[in-house]
Motif scaffolding. Structure first.
Motif, PDB file in Angstrom:
ATOM      1  N   ARG G 100       0.824  -1.215   0.000  1.00  0.00           N
ATOM      2  CA  ARG G 100       0.000   0.000   0.000  1.00  0.00           C
ATOM      3  C   ARG G 100       0.863   1.272   0.000  1.00  0.00           C
ATOM      4  NH1 ARG G 100      -4.929  -1.189   2.560  1.00  0.00           N
ATOM      5  NH2 ARG G 100      -5.440   0.996   2.130  1.00  0.00           N
ATOM      6  N   TRP G 101       0.266   2.371  -0.371  1.00  0.00           N
ATOM      7  CA  TRP G 101       0.946   3.666  -0.420  1.00  0.00           C
ATOM      8  C   TRP G 101       0.221   4.665   0.473  1.00  0.00           C
ATOM      9  CZ3 TRP G 101       5.163   6.145  -1.216  1.00  0.00           C
ATOM     10  CH2 TRP G 101       5.169   7.512  -1.495  1.00  0.00           C
ATOM     11  N   HIS G 102       0.933   5.363   1.338  1.00  0.00           N
ATOM     12  CA  HIS G 102       0.325   6.397   2.187  1.00  0.00           C
ATOM     13  C   HIS G 102       0.793   7.755   1.670  1.00  0.00           C
ATOM     14  CE1 HIS G 102      -0.955   8.811   5.527  1.00  0.00           C
ATOM     15  NE2 HIS G 102      -1.392   7.771   6.191  1.00  0.00           N
ATOM     16  N   ASP G 103      -0.138   8.491   1.080  1.00  0.00           N
ATOM     17  CA  ASP G 103       0.238   9.662   0.309  1.00  0.00           C
ATOM     18  C   ASP G 103       0.761  10.804   1.172  1.00  0.00           C
ATOM     19  OD1 ASP G 103       0.438  10.687  -2.336  1.00  0.00           O
ATOM     20  OD2 ASP G 103      -1.188  12.065  -1.875  1.00  0.00           O
ATOM     21  N   LEU G 104       0.171  11.001   2.326  1.00  0.00           N
ATOM     22  CA  LEU G 104       0.568  12.125   3.172  1.00  0.00           C
ATOM     23  C   LEU G 104       1.885  11.814   3.884  1.00  0.00           C
ATOM     24  CD1 LEU G 104      -0.689  14.851   3.612  1.00  0.00           C
ATOM     25  CD2 LEU G 104      -1.938  13.957   5.573  1.00  0.00           C
ATOM     26  N   ALA G 105       2.019  10.552   4.349  1.00  0.00           N
ATOM     27  CA  ALA G 105       3.221  10.171   5.110  1.00  0.00           C
ATOM     28  C   ALA G 105       4.383   9.774   4.221  1.00  0.00           C
ATOM     29  CB  ALA G 105       2.873   9.016   6.052  1.00  0.00           C
ATOM     30  N   HIS G 106       4.161   9.673   2.938  1.00  0.00           N
ATOM     31  CA  HIS G 106       5.193   9.224   2.005  1.00  0.00           C
ATOM     32  C   HIS G 106       5.797   7.891   2.440  1.00  0.00           C
ATOM     33  CE1 HIS G 106       5.586  12.537  -0.937  1.00  0.00           C
ATOM     34  NE2 HIS G 106       4.919  13.170  -0.003  1.00  0.00           N
ATOM     35  N   CYS G 107       4.939   6.956   2.763  1.00  0.00           N
ATOM     36  CA  CYS G 107       5.364   5.621   3.182  1.00  0.00           C
ATOM     37  C   CYS G 107       4.750   4.572   2.270  1.00  0.00           C
ATOM     38  CB  CYS G 107       4.889   5.310   4.615  1.00  0.00           C
ATOM     39  SG  CYS G 107       5.749   6.270   5.856  1.00  0.00           S
ATOM     40  N   LEU G 108       5.488   3.453   2.113  1.00  0.00           N
ATOM     41  CA  LEU G 108       4.886   2.266   1.527  1.00  0.00           C
ATOM     42  C   LEU G 108       4.748   1.259   2.654  1.00  0.00           C
ATOM     43  CD1 LEU G 108       7.508   0.135   1.146  1.00  0.00           C
ATOM     44  CD2 LEU G 108       7.930   1.674  -0.785  1.00  0.00           C
ATOM     45  N   TRP G 109       3.665   0.471   2.626  1.00  0.00           N
ATOM     46  CA  TRP G 109       3.427  -0.421   3.753  1.00  0.00           C
ATOM     47  C   TRP G 109       2.601  -1.627   3.353  1.00  0.00           C
ATOM     48  CZ3 TRP G 109      -1.633  -0.891   5.859  1.00  0.00           C
ATOM     49  CH2 TRP G 109      -2.560   0.028   5.329  1.00  0.00           C
ATOM     50  N   LEU G 110       2.678  -2.635   4.218  1.00  0.00           N
ATOM     51  CA  LEU G 110       1.964  -3.879   4.003  1.00  0.00           C
ATOM     52  C   LEU G 110       1.461  -4.365   5.353  1.00  0.00           C
ATOM     53  CD1 LEU G 110       1.433  -6.419   2.064  1.00  0.00           C
ATOM     54  CD2 LEU G 110       3.547  -7.337   3.043  1.00  0.00           C
ATOM     55  N   ASP G 111       0.217  -4.792   5.384  1.00  0.00           N
ATOM     56  CA  ASP G 111      -0.290  -5.429   6.611  1.00  0.00           C
ATOM     57  C   ASP G 111      -1.239  -6.530   6.200  1.00  0.00           C
ATOM     58  OD1 ASP G 111      -1.112  -6.258   9.042  1.00  0.00           O
ATOM     59  OD2 ASP G 111      -1.872  -4.312   9.731  1.00  0.00           O
ATOM     60  N   GLN G 112      -0.772  -7.760   6.336  1.00  0.00           N
ATOM     61  CA  GLN G 112      -1.607  -8.882   5.906  1.00  0.00           C
ATOM     62  C   GLN G 112      -2.478  -9.433   7.020  1.00  0.00           C
ATOM     63  OE1 GLN G 112       1.445 -11.266   3.930  1.00  0.00           O
ATOM     64  NE2 GLN G 112       0.784 -10.403   1.974  1.00  0.00           N
ATOM     65  N   GLU G 113      -2.384  -8.803   8.176  1.00  0.00           N
ATOM     66  CA  GLU G 113      -3.283  -9.170   9.291  1.00  0.00           C
ATOM     67  C   GLU G 113      -3.940  -7.901   9.823  1.00  0.00           C
ATOM     68  OE1 GLU G 113      -0.053 -12.575  10.847  1.00  0.00           O
ATOM     69  OE2 GLU G 113      -0.434 -10.737  11.982  1.00  0.00           O
ATOM     70  N   PRO G 114      -4.706  -7.225   8.971  1.00  0.00           N
ATOM     71  CA  PRO G 114      -5.228  -5.906   9.377  1.00  0.00           C
ATOM     72  C   PRO G 114      -6.172  -5.966  10.574  1.00  0.00           C
ATOM     73  CG  PRO G 114      -6.250  -6.631   7.322  1.00  0.00           C
ATOM     74  CD  PRO G 114      -5.145  -7.608   7.608  1.00  0.00           C
ATOM     75  N   ASP G 115      -6.668  -7.138  10.888  1.00  0.00           N
ATOM     76  CA  ASP G 115      -7.696  -7.205  11.937  1.00  0.00           C
ATOM     77  C   ASP G 115      -7.162  -7.573  13.313  1.00  0.00           C
ATOM     78  OD1 ASP G 115      -9.573  -6.513  10.027  1.00  0.00           O
ATOM     79  OD2 ASP G 115      -9.816  -8.616   9.433  1.00  0.00           O
TER      80      ASP G 115
END
Lengths: 255, 255, 255, 255, 255, 255, 255, 255
Positions: G100-115
């Motif tokens: 995923r891309w976070h536009d404001l934080a300028h981060c790329l990230w992944l979370d396969q256990e979002p819950d």
């Protein structure tokens, strides 16, 4: 006044065609004219170290770099241009056949004797992947000056265990180059593990208060470990050159 | 866990009185316990370089310095305390017989083997008389580590002619230490005259905008001459130590 | 190798007692040995400017200063020691008869030809009473180098009317030295009123964020007036020396 | 209140049509109104130095530069715009016929009397090819102010032998401008070789810790050589202007 | 040229004994001579603000301060010397009867009209007890300039509740002076609570990285609250003076 | 808890429907809930100064600026966005009818009551054409807050005569704003000519060692003239706001 | 040497096929080889904190980031890349599904256990809208490490009333993160209102003399409130990580 | 307005002796008067943390410190004065019975309940003997706030083996305080070995370019290890306080 002209002058004195007084008068200006001597000296240095002048490309135009590179390539089989842009390279490549481009180190270079032997003894380390461009500039410098560094990458102090397998190599080195940004603590830790002299290169990698490498620079200057000396921020070339001088000196003495 | 205890452990495995599993369990903690090994290594280093730890006296009380000096003197014939005051010396001298005081370098020191041979190969220069305290700190460090530096003083770049008679010595050195304050340009000039690596020491000598040595420090870091690396401001000890490591490395390899 | 020895060498070549080859071999080392030439040159310079070397006393011991002063006084009728303490003066006065002390400028000095004529043409200004020690160091330097500066004091920019009566003097000067602390704006204002070159000296006078003179230094470096160049903070000596060189150059050319 | 109006006022006093009291009252405001006088003075200065105001183009819009250049060109045959972009030049060239562009120095300029004579006496040196833009800005300034500098390039202190052939020129100069980046040591070395005043210009050329020229600036301010004064980083214009003032002063006095 | 001399000149024009041309010639120099006018203006200013020049004692000798104080006391009933030492005071007290010493503010002062009325409207606050010396310097300055500040002390932002009872006073002020060291956040908080202009004074109080007040200075310059302007570090005098000018301006306009 | 709810609560106590104890319990939370009061106060402030919050656009996205501008425009006839880009303006203009763009000041703004009267009394000066963007930001701020500044441009200290015709205006001002880059000396000079408080704004205009305005900032903080206070580099908005507060305070008191 | 190999070695000792002496010799190198132990430890840490290494993308090429991200994603369900550009994201997204891309934080990230559940207890505040990117970087870090911060935005000290409704939340927090630029005073104010430890993050938001966040950094380091510690400028990641460690420690102990 | 007075007011409303309108009028001022509430809150905090305000003695006179200490000692069994001189202590000891002096930490302190239990969980480390004064200031702060730190001294990174025996203690800590000067690298190394949050304290120990602790400060801010936050240079008190808050928070939650 080079040696040939000096020899001629002495002969005209020897054969009486020039008076001592007149010869004296000509020689009075000698200290400023005997550039030839210095140049010879310099030339000797180039032969011995196997490496002529380097072009610092930043702040030069592509045309200037191309002209200098062309001139140097005529009298040397090796050539290095640091802080180069692609435009510098492209202009110079039109003047110098076989000129090469190093994408990570942002260097242009030439080596027409790629197979001459390299000396061992230099260990070249960096703390993180972001420091690689500076490490590669040092590596290329060492290579062109006749040394084959042992590279160790990504061994930052945040995970000391990554550093440990490399301790034997560090302890057997003649000289160690440590490239690190952020807080630059790797130089101190490595310096504590070896008797080899450590050349530390701060890099401009880091969050806000790294101030373009000043933080790492200060860390290295203030190292609580003795046996660490520092070159300028991001100056991989300077560190490689310094390490080559030390390593060559050892070789030289050994003969 | 030192070697004796490790040997015992292995014997109990060998004679069957300790199971492999239990031995494994004990050894798992080893990396944190084998400090003995590191200390041995360290001890080896001390033997090889002929020199143990140095006491940085500034910010320590006289009583602390005296206690540390007393402990070190029991296991080493040599001792160095830098940035010391007379009060530090006097307290330490009550603990350590034959302790000496170096008035210009502000160091306390001990050498119970003054006649062991020293190595040649280090040239130690300074630009002006005001830089002498730092030069002397470097000289004392080199002496205690087993090197006899060739000293050249008062050769600032404002009068290049003073430098010229020393060029042969500079060109024959294994390593050159250059101590300079004010604008610190001597390091660049010397670096251009020799293939020896140059260790530059900025000093805090100068008018207003020398900023306690920052000006000379920056000059040296930005040297247009390659083959120059820098230690901290006024850090004669660090420069001497670095030069000793390089010079010893050459000696070591030569054997 | 001075001229006498060179003359002898040439004669031995002329009379055949030295071969050209051998003479060449000896001359090869010439560039490093002909220090005598440089020293002569230097000596000429001293004669021309009427002034030998200056002793920067800070960071030197009283004994060192006394020894240097004693040696210099033997070959020169004039002598200057800047940044001196009373202790420096007292030690030196035992070596040098007639040595004098300048209380405001913190200088020791000697002039055994007080009546030789001084050149006009230098205007020497300061912004406030607190800047007087630096102005007096410049004035003493100028006096010993053979110039009689016109002094203007206490003409800060906060009250421009105090500056106005001095404009004719400023406009007729060959060179103007402006000494100012705090915000150092006087240099810009004076530079705007004259065609004479302005040498600006920042002083370390001021409240907190003057940062020991850095504020005035930056002001002067960033002057919106052209024709202003800057010396180091509190460096009255340097400004006086620079002004003397310019003023002497004009005199020299005029002859 | 210009001279015409003042003359009229005095005549009305002389012919009795204005009372002394009323004239006095009008004249009371004079110091603020007699700007005409100052302008005249300024005008005289322009005539004497042969050069009017210069446009500092950075931070100005092309339209602003064009307007100012147009106005200046109406009353002067010469014009200089420093720190200009191509856009500045193009806008201004529409207002000013014969306007020229200097690509290396990033200046726009006009000289409608290219053949008037130039004065000798200024030596203009730089340490490396990267310093050329600043040297050229100084050279153009000198040219437009009526001086023809002797240029010496690429004589950095890392190879002193390159400097030596130029020593006679340096020693015969009225004033020397030294342009250098990195560690900026050239100014100190040159200052030690001549009695001419040296104007030093630090440039923003260099690796990391050159800090945009601060390193060279500090080197030059802390020069151990007397007779060196400094202008702002990269300020070739300022150095050229300062050198022109000194050189013109010599000329002026000689008449 | 003062008014009397100008009047005489005009009369000689009026009676025909001086030609218009000659009068014009004399008047041409007027702008530089009419210092009397400026001084008059200045004198008016002193009368209006009720306060003459202040002596900045630091960097002056006791004798210099005493001489200046003696001269000022002859023409003014009030006198202030800031950054004074006890030695300054003692020397000056011999010249000036009734001179007083302020121990916390390190000021010497004189007020021979202690009963003249003071204006209200200035609030003077500080964050901690350590800031009191600077606050008192401001308070004394205001008192001597004819204002009676309302003082609020020890209201640092770490305990906002201490600030709250003072909000009405802050909101009714004409101008607020905020003195604070360490992080200097009080100025922003106060600025957010009032429409009065806030003069912020950073102090050099704090642990290591307060850098002698630079931290507080930067905080105040970067205040997210509009309506805050800053004076120099520890410059209580400057803040008091600025507040007095604003408060006097309001009074002045009201009449 | 606003006044209406508080009034209701008190009535339920008065009519017995709420016990004192329960009312006390609700009021205990009051200090945190009575934000309404502060907001009212704030609202009063906005009414009185005629101006609501300003948007600092730098570091905000166009969408964020547009949203905030839209919300503010609903409750205020005036609006100011500083440090805006064209993109900020274009996004905001879709939310706010009649929004305007100021090209030189890089501001977006709205004034739906352009004809309400403006107060006199503020003088707004700048040293050079390059300082105009900052001056215009201050001018726009003053205009939107209800003041009509008297603008004086291009009066740098390098040519004092350009300043003199403006002295009467400067002396009659209630408050003077001085905008200057390079060495920033204009603030000191102006401060010496008037009793009005001076708000100084350093700009980031200048050659190398102006360090983005730090040089001018330090000059202004160290002004030898009292009555000068400083805002952040390039902060025309802050200076305009401060001047408006002072000028409004005078008006307010006069009624 | 991992546990398997160590077990084998012990068994060969136990069965007599390896002498104690030889085993000892092999084990002597152990401290450097037992990296496996450290890695295990490290692995435990990753499991416990629920979060592996983070990629600092700045100064890395897109290809390097993609390679590292691909490798990390194979052994962890979560991933974070800070200081990323869109180019970094796009390259990495080809290697890592669901990135995923976070536009404001300028981060790329992944979370396969979002819950998986998040812990409460962290309050995350910022002073202004311009500080949001840094706040969001901290928020994302906390989220991926298993914490759900309570966000409070736009509560700068210029309007304290905006802060007051949030005091209960601040006082009930386990740890508070305060993000602020300009003068950064919010950290001090918040620190004074709570017993929770405060992690302060300076941002590079602000006019000229904020110096890229140095001003806010110094403010926070010099906070007059105890209980405030600081991370690097704009280092939202570091602050989030630090807060997560503290909050996790509390959770961990509670079990 | 405290609760008692508020209760009375409500009762007068309830019994009709005060109209709702008048009560409302009185309550309108409430937000500024309810300081009592905040003080109560503050008082609660003191009770909870077991520790009242601390006196920062530097920049305070002995008399001021004595007065504050006397007042605090009346309402608290514990007291701490940091950065104290012997003179501060002696003055305060006359006001406060049983006051104690800590010679290494330069603190004055009082603890009238020395036997109350202390919490475990804080590890307190320093790199060298010279850092001990700062470590002891932190230790004393922790002790007076109810924590018993585990101290580890002299474990600089130049000899990593000295650190290794302490790794288990470091890994079991709730929070670790790391005190280090020179290059300050210890914080990064420790941070990489533990999941506990690390509070780093730079000290002003070191040779020239340590710049009074700035070097160590930058190192720690730029730590490549996450989970490190920094307090001011030499601020042992701040670090101890921060660690106490974290450790207490854990305790508090556990109940």
């Amino acid at each position: 006044m080079d040696e040939t002209r000096l020899s001629l002058l002495l002969q005209t004195v020897a054969d009486g065609s020039l008076s001592v007084e007149n010869a004296l008068s000509r020689l009075r200006g000698l200290p400023y004219e005997t550039v030839g001597d210095f140049a010879t000296l310099d030339h000797h240095r180039a032969l011995r170290s196997g490496f002529p002048e380097t072009i610092y490309c930043e702040s030069k135009t592509p045309a200037q770099v191309a002209a200098i590179a062309g001139r140097l390539a005529q009298r040397s089989p090796r050539l290095l241009g640091t802080r180069a842009s692609k435009a510098h390279f492209e202009a110079a490549a039109e003047q110098v056949a076989d000129l090469r481009w190093h994408d990570l180190a942002h260097c242009l270079w030439l080596d027409q004797e790629p197979d001459r032997p390299r000396r061992k003894g230099v260990v070249l380390m960096c703390a993180g992947t972001s420091d690689l461009p500076v490490l590669e500039e040092a590596a290329l410098t060492l290579d062109l000056m006749g040394h084959r560094p042992h590279k160790i990458t990504d061994v930052g102090v945040a995970g000391l265990h990554r550093l440990f397998p490399h301790i034997p190599a560090i302890q057997q080195a003649n000289v160690v180059v440590v490239v690190a940004g952020m807080e630059g603590a790797l130089a101190s830790v490595v310096g504590g593990l070896t008797n080899a002299p450590v050349i530390a290169v701060p890099t401009s990698v880091g969050y806000g208060a790294s101030f373009g490498g000043v933080s790492a620079l200060l860390t290295m200057l203030n190292s609580c470990t003795s046996g660490v000396a520092v070159v300028n921020i991001d100056n991989g070339y300077g560190a490689g050159h310094m390490a080559a001088l030390i390593n060559a000196k050892i070789e030289e003495i050994m003969r």
